[in-house]
Write a protein that holds these residues in place. Structure first.
Motif, mmCIF file in Angstrom:
data_model
loop_
_atom_site.group_PDB
_atom_site.id
_atom_site.type_symbol
_atom_site.label_atom_id
_atom_site.label_comp_id
_atom_site.label_asym_id
_atom_site.label_seq_id
_atom_site.Cartn_x
_atom_site.Cartn_y
_atom_site.Cartn_z
ATOM 1 N N ASN A 174 -23.139 -33.066 20.321
ATOM 2 C CA ASN A 174 -24.445 -33.076 20.973
ATOM 3 C C ASN A 174 -25.401 -32.105 20.294
ATOM 4 O O ASN A 174 -26.404 -31.697 20.861
ATOM 5 N N PHE A 175 -25.073 -31.712 19.065
ATOM 6 C CA PHE A 175 -25.950 -30.847 18.281
ATOM 7 C C PHE A 175 -27.209 -31.606 17.885
ATOM 8 O O PHE A 175 -27.186 -32.813 17.653
ATOM 9 N N SER A 176 -28.311 -30.881 17.793
ATOM 10 C CA SER A 176 -29.525 -31.448 17.208
ATOM 11 C C SER A 176 -29.440 -31.310 15.696
ATOM 12 O O SER A 176 -28.616 -30.534 15.178
ATOM 13 N N LEU A 177 -30.296 -32.035 14.982
ATOM 14 C CA LEU A 177 -30.275 -31.953 13.528
ATOM 15 C C LEU A 177 -30.588 -30.534 13.060
ATOM 16 O O LEU A 177 -29.964 -30.029 12.128
ATOM 17 N N SER A 178 -31.533 -29.883 13.722
ATOM 18 C CA SER A 178 -31.865 -28.504 13.326
ATOM 19 C C SER A 178 -30.683 -27.569 13.549
ATOM 20 O O SER A 178 -30.458 -26.637 12.765
ATOM 21 N N GLU A 179 -29.888 -27.825 14.585
ATOM 22 C CA GLU A 179 -28.683 -27.001 14.831
ATOM 23 C C GLU A 179 -27.625 -27.270 13.769
ATOM 24 O O GLU A 179 -26.948 -26.344 13.318
ATOM 25 N N PHE A 180 -27.469 -28.536 13.360
ATOM 26 C CA PHE A 180 -26.543 -28.856 12.277
ATOM 27 C C PHE A 180 -26.921 -28.097 11.012
ATOM 28 O O PHE A 180 -26.059 -27.593 10.287
ATOM 29 N N LYS A 181 -28.224 -28.021 10.747
ATOM 30 C CA LYS A 181 -28.684 -27.376 9.520
ATOM 31 C C LYS A 181 -28.484 -25.859 9.546
ATOM 32 O O LYS A 181 -28.591 -25.210 8.508
ATOM 33 N N GLN A 182 -28.187 -25.305 10.710
ATOM 34 C CA GLN A 182 -27.908 -23.875 10.816
ATOM 35 C C GLN A 182 -26.427 -23.561 10.563
ATOM 36 O O GLN A 182 -26.054 -22.403 10.372
ATOM 37 N N LEU A 183 -25.592 -24.596 10.577
ATOM 38 C CA LEU A 183 -24.148 -24.385 10.434
ATOM 39 C C LEU A 183 -23.763 -24.150 8.974
ATOM 40 O O LEU A 183 -24.369 -24.709 8.066
ATOM 41 N N PRO A 184 -22.712 -23.350 8.746
ATOM 42 C CA PRO A 184 -22.176 -23.246 7.384
ATOM 43 C C PRO A 184 -21.468 -24.541 7.011
ATOM 44 O O PRO A 184 -20.946 -25.248 7.885
ATOM 45 N N ILE A 185 -21.477 -24.870 5.722
ATOM 46 C CA ILE A 185 -20.728 -26.017 5.217
ATOM 47 C C ILE A 185 -19.534 -25.499 4.434
ATOM 48 O O ILE A 185 -19.688 -24.681 3.517
ATOM 49 N N VAL A 186 -18.354 -25.946 4.813
ATOM 50 C CA VAL A 186 -17.128 -25.644 4.082
ATOM 51 C C VAL A 186 -16.838 -26.840 3.195
ATOM 52 O O VAL A 186 -16.650 -27.953 3.691
ATOM 53 N N MET A 187 -16.813 -26.622 1.884
ATOM 54 C CA MET A 187 -16.627 -27.732 0.947
ATOM 55 C C MET A 187 -15.337 -27.570 0.157
ATOM 56 O O MET A 187 -15.091 -26.529 -0.447
ATOM 57 N N THR A 188 -14.506 -28.603 0.174
ATOM 58 C CA THR A 188 -13.309 -28.640 -0.661
ATOM 59 C C THR A 188 -13.483 -29.725 -1.716
ATOM 60 O O THR A 188 -14.200 -30.701 -1.508
ATOM 61 N N SER A 189 -12.801 -29.558 -2.841
ATOM 62 C CA SER A 189 -12.851 -30.570 -3.906
ATOM 63 C C SER A 189 -11.647 -30.365 -4.813
ATOM 64 O O SER A 189 -10.769 -29.553 -4.527
ATOM 65 N N MET A 190 -11.600 -31.097 -5.910
ATOM 66 C CA MET A 190 -10.555 -30.898 -6.911
ATOM 67 C C MET A 190 -11.037 -30.013 -8.053
ATOM 68 O O MET A 190 -10.382 -29.928 -9.094
#
Length: 412
Positions: A3-19
């Motif tokens: 139920n997050f708003s888009l602006s709240e999503f944009k405040q979250l950290p992004i954890v990124m995994t890759s190879m």
């Protein structure tokens, strides 16, 4: 659904995994995307985990030695990468069990679950250090880890991105990666594919919707090859001109017979390949015997524009096969940003979409002829058209697309 708003999503950290690791030998789409995201929010870029076997094999490498406190003792796991941005961090997880040799089955699932719990706890430790609880988890083509999320590891959004046809890659990756990728697509809130064929294949195999999310370029970096006077790299100073150039991993994707044919049909030109040499086992040719073929070794992405600026024509001599037909190559927009003429093989639907800005040829004779024709017919106007095309395909644009897709997925 959140139920997050888009602006709240944009405040979250992004954890990124890759190879890929942030300090690897060549640029990767995941690392470029992470750097772009970090301009506006915190990014934790997770190292591709080292296993116990990797530790034994690579223990003398400086890059591994620097990580020993994190790998063995769980110390200094989170490294601020302030040279790129104050919001960007690298996270080194502890050592994992080497389990890829196991067949699919209960034992593999049990040990993979142990690895995933160990990795997720390491990520949560990094988040706590930065005083975050909620986060977005972005798995950028690493289905061997966290294709299913352990209990207690609950991101507000789980995004999975496919960047290659893992079902056609080397047996090591596809053994478990092929079915784990489908698992990831089914578990993710949002799934992305970098090529049209990958999008179609994954939707068919998973029964889920997959969004098209093509690669791009760091346009602000690579446009310097078009706009600025850049000093000639030392390795190029004594080479005969004109110079045919390639940048990127020298690996299983390259058509080495074509490379040999280009060299033989253009004895007065130099062919320079910039990138790590990983061709052994993929060709029986002795590339060092070709007198006009030169290798510079790997370069950091920040160094690549200085090479592109002094190449006269750029090539993408990829094989046309199951592996390459689902590729949207990272380097095409880097090449275009330089304004230089480009000749490629027609290996994928995505690369073909750039015609007629680039030439597409299959065999050594027509490929070499195209190189000559592109050199002779090049004009400043053509260079500007290529440059302008690259300006439409930036990582900033892809970040905007990402938020649009998040918005659609969560019906915000």
């Amino acid at each position: 659904m959140s139920n997050f708003s888009l602006s709240e999503f944009k405040q979250l950290p992004i954890v990124m995994t890759s190879m890929s690791r942030w300090d690897g030998d060549f640029s990767s789409a995941s690392w470029s995307l992470a750097k772009t995201f970090s301009r506006n929010q915190v990014i934790i870029y997770v190292d591709y985990p080292f296993t116990l076997l990797d530790f034994i094999r690579e223990r003398k490498k400086p890059s591994l030695k620097a990580r020993i406190p994190a790998l063995l003792y769980g110390k200094n796991c989170l490294t601020p990468l302030t040279e790129y941005h104050t919001n960007l961090y690298a996270l080194t997880p502890p050592l994992m069990l080497p389990i890829n040799w196991l067949p699919p089955g209960k034992l593999y699932r049990t040990l993979a679950g142990w690895n995933n719990r160990r990795l997720s706890k390491s990520i949560q430790k990094g988040l706590r250090k930065l005083k975050f609880r909620d986060f977005i988890f972005f798995n950028s083509f690493n289905p061997l880890y966290l294709s299913s999320l352990p209990k207690g590891f609950s991101p507000k959004a789980f995004v999975y991105q496919s960047r290659d046809n893992i079902r056609a890659l080397e047996p090591y990756l596809r053994k478990h990666g092929a079915y784990l990728e489908i698992q990831a697509v089914k578990n993710a809130h949002l799934s992305l594919a970098t090529s049209r064929l990958l999008q179609t294949d994954l939707e068919h195999l998973s029964g889920e919707k997959v969004a098209y999310f093509p690669n791009a370029a760091d346009f602000n970096l690579f446009k310097s090859a078009f706009e600025n006077e850049i000093p000639l790299p030392e390795e190029l100073k004594k080479l005969p001109k004109p110079i045919i150039g390639y940048t990127g991993n020298i690996c299983h994707r390259i058509d080495y017979e074509l490379v040999k044919g280009i060299c033989e049909r253009n004895p007065e030109k130099s062919l320079v390949m910039v990138g790590p040499r990983n061709h052994w086992g993929h060709t029986k040719l002795d590339l060092d015997e070709l007198p006009n073929l030169y290798f510079t070794g790997p370069k950091k992405i920040e160094q690549l524009p200085s090479y592109l600026a002094h190449f006269d024509v750029l090539i993408l001599p990829f094989l046309c096969n199951e592996v390459t037909k689902s590729i949207y190559p990272l380097k095409i927009n880097e090449y275009l940003a330089s304004g230089k003429p480009i000749v490629a093989t027609p290996f994928s639907e995505d690369i073909q979409s750039f015609f007629p800005l680039i030439r597409l040829e299959r065999d050594a004779k027509s490929f070499s002829q195209a190189i000559t024709e592109e050199l002779e017919s090049d004009t400043p106007e053509k260079g500007t058209q290529r440059y302008q095309e690259a300006s439409k395909n930036t990582w900033e644009g892809r970040v905007s697309l990402f938020w649009k897709l998040i918005n659609q997925t969560f019906s915000l």
